[in-house]
Design a protein around this motif. Structure first.
Motif, PDB file in Angstrom:
ATOM      1  N   GLY A 244     -14.794   3.102 -35.126  1.00  0.00           N
ATOM      2  CA  GLY A 244     -14.195   3.787 -33.983  1.00  0.00           C
ATOM      3  C   GLY A 244     -13.127   4.736 -34.462  1.00  0.00           C
ATOM      4  N   GLY A 245     -12.368   5.284 -33.527  1.00  0.00           N
ATOM      5  CA  GLY A 245     -11.246   6.146 -33.870  1.00  0.00           C
ATOM      6  C   GLY A 245     -11.614   7.575 -34.196  1.00  0.00           C
TER       7      GLY A 245
ATOM      8  N   TYR B  69      -6.511  -0.086 -31.686  1.00  0.00           N
ATOM      9  CA  TYR B  69      -7.840  -0.548 -32.106  1.00  0.00           C
ATOM     10  C   TYR B  69      -7.725  -1.889 -32.833  1.00  0.00           C
TER      11      TYR B  69
ATOM     12  N   SER C  85     -19.573   0.650 -26.708  1.00  0.00           N
ATOM     13  CA  SER C  85     -19.959   0.391 -28.091  1.00  0.00           C
ATOM     14  C   SER C  85     -21.470   0.279 -28.167  1.00  0.00           C
TER      15      SER C  85
ATOM     16  N   VAL D 229     -11.084  -0.319 -25.973  1.00  0.00           N
ATOM     17  CA  VAL D 229     -12.534  -0.078 -26.005  1.00  0.00           C
ATOM     18  C   VAL D 229     -13.135   0.121 -24.616  1.00  0.00           C
TER      19      VAL D 229
ATOM     20  N   THR E 277     -13.640  -3.903 -39.433  1.00  0.00           N
ATOM     21  CA  THR E 277     -13.330  -2.830 -38.488  1.00  0.00           C
ATOM     22  C   THR E 277     -12.728  -1.673 -39.270  1.00  0.00           C
TER      23      THR E 277
END
Length: 568
Positions: A339-340, A269, A374, A371, A310
């Motif tokens: 994310g994640g 990421y 999104s 990715v 991020t």
């Protein structure tokens, strides 16, 4: 992608104005050309900041070129694998970019790995060299003879902080904080010595194509064996190009953006969204070595007016709940990427209220560079979804019978695009198991169960795999069970994930004793010795027996269902 219409791909109408439907994954012959372009275009701009020290793109260019020359001087050839094992330090991008410029394949290695985990990764990848932080040298010493590693480069935390800070930091870390256990690696070369030797050596630019392997990113597996996802130069270029286009409506091609890199660069990421993408717009990455030290983290954030952040849900939640959070100036914040792991709605809303920037949740995997989708950075941001597919990316829902699901019907999320890996390193069987092919092409099966709504937004509803998600890191029950089964006194063990407010899920194990004297502390101690901290069970429960099928297979789902029922 072809026949691009809102009827075929309903999510396209939610693309912000100016974001293209497709990107060119062949914009550069390889990552080397992309690196060189960024280094030249933004030469005088600061590229990285860590522990109060900034280095420019020109300095990263020089240092990484020197390191590439040193690696070539060792006799390492194009395609050879080099492991890098350290947290976010200035040395990381220097080593990573240097390895890529030498034509090598980078094997990103979690610095918190135990010797057992390191040994598997080094042997499986066939690494010939390693750059490792001295703090973990004692682990490497234990396994080095069993690997094919021929060249060891050791760095210390302060190596690139300049004189005299370098000496002070290294001395404090080693002698005051005693964070460097004694080790014996007699053939190891100091990182700064390698740079000095490379500076007087010759660098030869290798011929690298988009199909050549740039990284091996290790991910868990349902078999308990960690697999290396092969990511090509073209895979990474595609994701960087898509990220660049996705961000343009907000960043507007203006240099000087400051990105928070609290997630480790060894994680795919941050590797793509922070380190590689910054080369496209000249962003400064604020490297956070230990984000768990919230006071130090906040002190770093106070030094800059950050524009991009991020992170994962636990990171945002931790900051929001810190008493000093209000000291940070977020007036310039334009992008918050999540994310994640699942972004909780309450955390997203609190972050928006505090910073004025609603986090845009995305979705990806190591196998997809990473990715796939999104939420748009401008316009429709549907909290609780993973947004819409990125440019040149398709996502569909697959039923268990191998047919495509209808809108609103749940099934396995599948993806197609130039960022999808060609396969797992030396594991054709495992590769075939995660690929679905039909007349529409080759699709990667993510293992996540989701749905697509009529507008093309996707949402994850469950996981097909037994994988446990702990603070954005994948934990696979088979690995935990395999390790714990070797603990003296354990007869049987089953591992499941249970809900956890802080980490999304936590590891819980159910143990049947072989030795009545087996204690919780014995199990915890054994796990600490053999598993990375985030894999260690948070909950341990002794049972007289475990639920099983009529053929004797342990029923993890029955145990999970019990845990869910307890919470109702």
């Amino acid at each position: 992608m072809s026949n691009l219409t809102s009827e075929t791909y309903p999510w396209l109408k939610y693309y912000p104005q100016g974001v293209p439907y497709e990107i060119n994954p062949d914009a550069y012959p390889s990552l080397i050309e992309m690196l060189e372009e960024g280094f030249t275009k933004f030469a005088d701009q600061p590229a990285y900041s860590n522990m109060g020290k900034e280095i420019t793109f020109a300095e990263v260019d020089k240092l990484s070129r020197d390191f590439a020359a040193y690696l070539q001087g060792l006799g390492l050839q194009k395609g050879d694998r080099i492991a890098i094992q350290m947290p976010n330090l200035l040395q990381y991008p220097v080593a990573m970019f240097g390895a890529l410029r030498a034509g090598l394949t980078v094997v990103n290695t979690n610095p918190l790995y135990t010797p057992r985990e390191m040994l598997h990764q080094f042997k499986d990848s066939g690494a010939r060299a390693i750059v490792i932080l001295a703090n973990f040298g004692s682990h490497l010493e234990k396994v080095l003879p069993e690997t094919g590693i021929e060249h060891v480069i050791v760095t210390q935390i302060g190596d690139l902080l300049g004189f005299p800070k370098k000496l002070v930091v290294n001395a404090v870390v080693k002698y005051v904080k005693k964070m460097v256990p004694a080790y014996n690696l007699p053939t190891a070369v100091a990182f700064n010595d390698a740079l000095a030797k490379g500076a007087s050596g010759t660098y030869t630019r290798p011929q690298v194509s988009g199909q050549d392997m740039a990284f091996i990113q290790y991910t868990g597996g349902t078999t308990g064996v960690s697999k290396g996802a092969m990511l090509t130069h073209r895979n990474l270029i595609a994701n960087v190009e898509a990220n660049n286009e996705w961000s343009k409506p907000v960043l507007k091609d203006q240099p000087g953006h400051i990105m928070v890199a609290a997630l480790p660069l060894y994680h795919v990421y941050a590797l793509t969204v922070n380190a590689l993408s910054a080369l496209k717009f000249g962003g400064l990455n604020l490297l956070i070595t230990n984000p768990r030290d919230m006071n130090a983290f906040i002190n770093d954030l106070k030094k800059y007016q950050v524009t991009m952040f991020t992170g994962v849900n636990t990171l945002y939640n931790g900051l929001l709940n810190h008493p000093r959070f209000g000291e940070i100036d977020f007036s310039k914040l334009k992008v918050t990427s999540a994310g994640g792991m699942a972004l909780q709605k309450v955390v997203a809303e609190r972050w928006r209220q505090a910073t004025g920037c609603l986090p845009a949740e995305g979705y990806g995997l190591s196998e997809t560079s990473p990715v796939l989708s999104s939420n748009p950075l401008l316009g429709e941001n549907r909290v609780g979804t993973i947004g819409v597919p990125w440019p040149s990316t398709q996502m569909r829902i697959l039923r268990e019978d191998g047919t495509w699901a209808d809108i609103g019907e749940s099934g396995e999320i599948c993806a197609q695009g130039p960022q999808v890996m060609p396969g797992y390193y030396n594991r054709s069987k495992e590769t075939a198991a995660v690929m679905h092919e039909d007349e529409s092409g080759r699709w990667f099966k993510t293992g996540d169960i989701g749905i697509q709504d009529a507008d093309g937004f996707f949402k994850i509803v469950d996981r097909k795999k037994d994988m446990i998600l702990v603070s954005g890191f994948n934990v696979y029950p088979n690995e935990i069970e395999d390790v714990m089964a070797q603990c003296p006194g354990v007869l049987e063990v089953a591992c499941v994930g249970v809900p956890d407010e802080k980490t999304t899920e936590a590891v819980k194990v159910f143990v049947v004793k072989k030795d009545p004297e087996l204690s919780l502390e014995t199990i915890k101690s054994y796990c600490r010795e053999n598993l990375t901290a985030y894999k260690c069970p948070k909950h341990i429960e002794f049972r007289d027996e475990l639920p099983k099928t009529n053929v004797g297979k342990i029923l993890r789902r029955a145990l999970r269902d019990e845990e869910v029922a307890k919470m109702k």
